[in-house]
Design a protein around this motif. Sequence first.
Motif, PDB file in Angstrom:
ATOM      1  N   ALA A 230       0.814  -1.208   0.000  1.00 54.23           N
ATOM      2  CA  ALA A 230       0.000   0.000   0.000  1.00 54.23           C
ATOM      3  C   ALA A 230       0.847   1.257   0.000  1.00 54.23           C
ATOM      4  CB  ALA A 230      -0.919  -0.003   1.229  1.00 54.23           C
ATOM      5  N   ASN A 291      -6.563   0.433   2.929  1.00 55.49           N
ATOM      6  CA  ASN A 291      -6.309  -0.344   1.721  1.00 55.49           C
ATOM      7  C   ASN A 291      -7.514  -0.325   0.782  1.00 55.49           C
ATOM      8  OD1 ASN A 291      -4.551  -2.506   0.340  1.00 55.49           O
ATOM      9  ND2 ASN A 291      -6.578  -3.440   0.449  1.00 55.49           N
ATOM     10  N   CYS A 294      -7.339   2.619  -1.295  1.00 49.62           N
ATOM     11  CA  CYS A 294      -6.330   2.441  -2.353  1.00 49.62           C
ATOM     12  C   CYS A 294      -6.889   1.651  -3.531  1.00 49.62           C
ATOM     13  CB  CYS A 294      -5.099   1.730  -1.782  1.00 49.62           C
ATOM     14  SG  CYS A 294      -4.094   2.708  -0.657  1.00 49.62           S
ATOM     15  N   TYR A 322      -5.598   7.805  -3.541  1.00 50.91           N
ATOM     16  CA  TYR A 322      -4.757   6.637  -3.275  1.00 50.91           C
ATOM     17  C   TYR A 322      -3.760   6.945  -2.155  1.00 50.91           C
ATOM     18  CZ  TYR A 322      -2.034   2.422  -4.267  1.00 50.91           C
ATOM     19  OH  TYR A 322      -1.413   1.207  -4.156  1.00 50.91           O
ATOM     20  N   SER A 386      -2.551  -3.269  -4.525  1.00 49.09           N
ATOM     21  CA  SER A 386      -3.576  -2.981  -3.516  1.00 49.09           C
ATOM     22  C   SER A 386      -4.504  -4.174  -3.321  1.00 49.09           C
ATOM     23  CB  SER A 386      -4.371  -1.720  -3.885  1.00 49.09           C
ATOM     24  OG  SER A 386      -4.956  -1.825  -5.159  1.00 49.09           O
ATOM     25  N   SER A 389      -2.623  -6.619  -1.198  1.00 49.06           N
ATOM     26  CA  SER A 389      -2.682  -6.147   0.176  1.00 49.06           C
ATOM     27  C   SER A 389      -4.028  -6.486   0.808  1.00 49.06           C
ATOM     28  CB  SER A 389      -2.448  -4.636   0.208  1.00 49.06           C
ATOM     29  OG  SER A 389      -2.534  -4.132   1.530  1.00 49.06           O
TER      30      SER A 389
END
Length: 396
Positions: A230, A291, A294, A322, A386, A389
């Motif tokens: 991230a 996240n 993002c 973001y 992302s 993540s």
Amino acid sequence: MSFQSFIHPERRRSVPPFPLLIAVTMSGTVALHIFIPALSTAGRELGASPATAQLTITLYLVGLAIGQLVYGPLSDRFGRRPVLLGSLVAYFLGMLLAIPAESIGALIVARVLQSLGACGALVLGRAMVRDISNETDAAKRLAVLITCMTLTPTLAPGLGGLIEAWLGWRAIFVVLAFVVGSLLLLAVALIPETNRNPVSGRGVGFVLGGFARLLRSAKFRRYLLAGSCAGTSLYAFLSAAPFLYIELLHRSPQEVGLFCVVVSVGLAAGAMAVRVLIGRMEIRHGARLGNGICVLAALLLMAAHFAGMVSVGTLTGTMLIYAFGAGLGGPNAVAGAMSVDPAAAGSASGLYGFCQMALGALATLAVGLWYDGTALPLSVVLTSVSVASAIALQRL
């Protein structure tokens, strides 16, 4: 002055000035961010392709990543001061080598030397703050330090754009040489040894053992992946920004710096939001929220590309969102990773920093190799990291 008093000036001063430690630590990434607006111009002048020019960013990140694993053990063994002075000397020499560079290869070599020196400033500045503080004061001082460090990616690109526009890209390294040289002289005069108990028996083997223990923890691995993806994926945007804004959107180099400032403000705002939300939600939920933002921003940028709507507004706006998500999710992921094994907090910090920079380097490399004159490579890389993540965080 004797050689011993030069290396270990405890008799002259017992505690280094906190503002100087802040300046030293902030300098660790300034050479990364300040050169971004001049990347496209320097590449053209040296006859380099966009992918090759971006290696000046990618390999800088590689140097920072490797240094995260090296400087801590060295300073534990030999003391903070001599290692810090050595790193600042390397940093300064890297600036001097970059000024007359006549090829992209020479510039890349200079940038790698800069990064290997800069990492010492970054790591050892923080370590010295911890050395001179008790538990309560350390928390307060590190909070101030982290807040100040957010100014580097916020202000440096704008400054770099102005210097490049007025004096040319080589002048950026002249200015940095003056700054780093001044910090070196101040460090020689004012910073004493802060590690009062160097450990001779705990070298690389001991540190690697701590890394192995942490990596055996599934929880640590997931927080490590989530936070690294991230946060440092933003470097992919920073390395692509000069080409997207200048070549795709026909903006000037100095404007590139200003747009990067706007995006970096999102990162600082996300970090500030952590302070508001801390205690109101669990760490893993804060990491998931950041996240999720993002993922949304990356998908919006991809949609803008396919709809033919990439503009200064859509590119800067989606990256601002973001960055806010990264600023919100990153600190929560760091806190989660550091809580896995408190006895190995130092190793966790070093390993986390290494992976952040290493993944950032991979993200910039991917965007550079794939760059096709559009925002598609950037949007795909950001979406991929992302989503990775998100998968890691959902399994916590």
